[in-house]
Design a protein around this motif. Structure first.
Motif, PDB file in Angstrom:
ATOM      1  N   THR A  67       1.962 -17.029 -11.060  1.00 12.15           N
ATOM      2  CA  THR A  67       0.647 -17.076 -11.398  1.00 12.15           C
ATOM      3  C   THR A  67       0.343 -18.732 -12.094  1.00 12.15           C
ATOM      4  O   THR A  67       1.239 -19.421 -12.222  1.00 12.15           O
ATOM      5  CB  THR A  67       0.292 -16.089 -12.305  1.00 12.15           C
ATOM      6  OG1 THR A  67       0.984 -16.377 -13.714  1.00 12.15           O
ATOM      7  CG2 THR A  67       0.778 -14.548 -11.627  1.00 12.15           C
ATOM      8  N   ALA A  68      -0.681 -18.726 -12.604  1.00  7.58           N
ATOM      9  CA  ALA A  68      -0.994 -20.004 -13.201  1.00  7.58           C
ATOM     10  C   ALA A  68      -0.187 -20.106 -14.574  1.00  7.58           C
ATOM     11  O   ALA A  68       0.101 -21.189 -15.027  1.00  7.58           O
ATOM     12  CB  ALA A  68      -2.678 -19.947 -14.123  1.00  7.58           C
ATOM     13  N   ARG A  69       0.388 -19.155 -15.239  1.00  9.58           N
ATOM     14  CA  ARG A  69       1.224 -19.077 -16.335  1.00  9.58           C
ATOM     15  C   ARG A  69       2.691 -18.587 -16.173  1.00  9.58           C
ATOM     16  O   ARG A  69       3.478 -18.764 -17.135  1.00  9.58           O
ATOM     17  CB  ARG A  69       0.366 -18.377 -17.610  1.00  9.58           C
ATOM     18  CG  ARG A  69      -0.856 -18.872 -17.768  1.00  9.58           C
ATOM     19  CD  ARG A  69      -1.308 -18.174 -19.046  1.00  9.58           C
ATOM     20  NE  ARG A  69      -2.439 -18.662 -19.472  1.00  9.58           N
ATOM     21  CZ  ARG A  69      -2.790 -18.943 -20.668  1.00  9.58           C
ATOM     22  NH1 ARG A  69      -1.978 -18.795 -21.904  1.00  9.58           N
ATOM     23  NH2 ARG A  69      -4.053 -19.338 -21.065  1.00  9.58           N
ATOM     24  N   CYS A  70       3.210 -18.241 -14.967  1.00  5.15           N
ATOM     25  CA  CYS A  70       4.132 -17.636 -14.804  1.00  5.15           C
ATOM     26  C   CYS A  70       5.149 -18.580 -13.552  1.00  5.15           C
ATOM     27  O   CYS A  70       4.749 -18.820 -12.503  1.00  5.15           O
ATOM     28  CB  CYS A  70       4.144 -16.256 -14.287  1.00  5.15           C
ATOM     29  SG  CYS A  70       5.854 -15.559 -13.872  1.00  5.15           S
ATOM     30  N   VAL A  71       6.163 -19.432 -14.305  1.00  2.00           N
ATOM     31  CA  VAL A  71       6.986 -20.099 -13.381  1.00  2.00           C
ATOM     32  C   VAL A  71       8.294 -19.495 -13.086  1.00  2.00           C
ATOM     33  O   VAL A  71       9.025 -18.902 -14.060  1.00  2.00           O
ATOM     34  CB  VAL A  71       7.434 -21.353 -14.060  1.00  2.00           C
ATOM     35  CG1 VAL A  71       8.216 -22.400 -13.408  1.00  2.00           C
ATOM     36  CG2 VAL A  71       5.888 -22.244 -14.282  1.00  2.00           C
TER      37      VAL A  71
END
Length: 116
Positions: A67-71
């Protein structure tokens, strides 16, 4: 009331509930495990900046965004990298850093042996 979930011949895009597509994939491709940064740190004891530099050079598996914040990193790729590094270490292909010359220290220099 069974629901028949099959791909129609006219539909080229499989839907999320398409069982036939999932059954044709190998098991490893169906359920690929990923690692968050905290789990990666437990497996690979390197600093974040070292990992980032190695990724940039292509020496470490690349992360990707869920997601935009999950790497995350792919567990299979990280395990393969660790096995490769172990093999390279056992074959002495990884050079160790040279030991520092303590005689060149500016503070607390090593005393020269007393000659008699």
């Amino acid at each position: 009331m069974e629901r028949d979930v099959r791909m129609s011949k006219s539909s080229s895009n499989p839907g999320p509930g398409d069982v036939s597509l999932r059954q044709s994939l190998p098991v490893s491709a169906q359920y690929r495990r990923t690692l968050r940064r905290s789990e990666l740190r437990q497996m690979v004891p390197l600093a974040d900046t070292t990992i980032y530099e190695m990724e940039r050079r292509g020496d470490f598996p690349r992360r990707f965004n869920l997601t935009a914040r999950c790497v995350v990193w792919d567990l299979a790729e990280v395990e393969a990298w660790l096995a490769e590094r172990r093999l390279a270490s056992e074959q002495a292909q990884i050079k160790r850093a040279p030991s520092p010359d303590v005689r060149q220290r500016k503070t607390r220099p090593v005393k020269s042996p007393v000659s008699s």
